[in-house]
Write a protein that holds these residues in place. Sequence first.
Motif: not given
Ligand code: FES
Length: 275
Positions: A218-220, A222, A224-225, A227, A239
């Motif tokens: 989602v955010d890429g 670190g 949102c969790g 991934c 990410c």
């Molecule tokens: Fe959100 Fe990796 S995409 S923590």
Amino acid sequence: MAYKILQKQELIPGQTSLLVIDAPQIASKAKPGNFVILRIDEKGERVPLTIADKDPEAGTITIVFLVVGKSSAQLNALQQGDEILDVCGPLGKPTHIEKHDTVICVGGGTGIAAMHHIAKGHHEAGNHVVAIIGARSKDLLLFECELDGFCPEVLVATDDGSVGHKGFVTDLLQKRLEEDKSVGEVVAIGPVPMMEAVARVTKPFGVKTTVSLNSIMVDGIGMCGACRCTVGGETKFACVDGPEFDGQKVDFNELKARLWQFRDQEQESMEHYKK
Ligand code: FES
């Protein structure tokens, strides 16, 4: 600032496309293994895509994507001259490139394009790069010519035998590892079952095995969790801690379960888009 598409090529019509995007700042910093997250428009989903190539002088990056759902179908509807709202990157840790006698880079499907940038990095470091690429058939094989441009050996496997070895990339890998003791590392990028099979083949040989995880992101960065994955019993975020990890330590079953958890919603969204 929007990002202009300078070139679009349908590599496999309706299924896989290549975009060359005007992104000078990303192109100047991108290293093998990095990815970008793009958003087509204000309501767009954030789509992570590995950088398949870059040209810092021209100020461009190249991405290759498979049309699998609504967002990729929307991206595939864009043409040369159109713009993408945001392209965020380069993200992720670059590939750790060491000096080895020989490095085998294994790519399957769209993963071949992502592997191309990493193979190039190993080639530039002076490693002898053997590319092993696979697809269901000849028409679905990507980047063979591009890899031929710098890899001294490009070995091909297709499921139907329409070109190269009839069978899997892992058959070619197994044979090579049995015959060639100079291999210092195997890098695999492609469908999760392929990367899992590569790690299974390399294990008895004790060769360092790197896989690139295509987790949902989602955010890429670190936060949102989304991934998260388990590597060596520890929770990692693909990410920022990856996307490349030791293939012998990745919990592939968990990765597959997480990748498929939104399949119904993705299908629903695609059906809605088609109407
Ligand atoms: Fe959100 Fe990796 S995409 S923590």
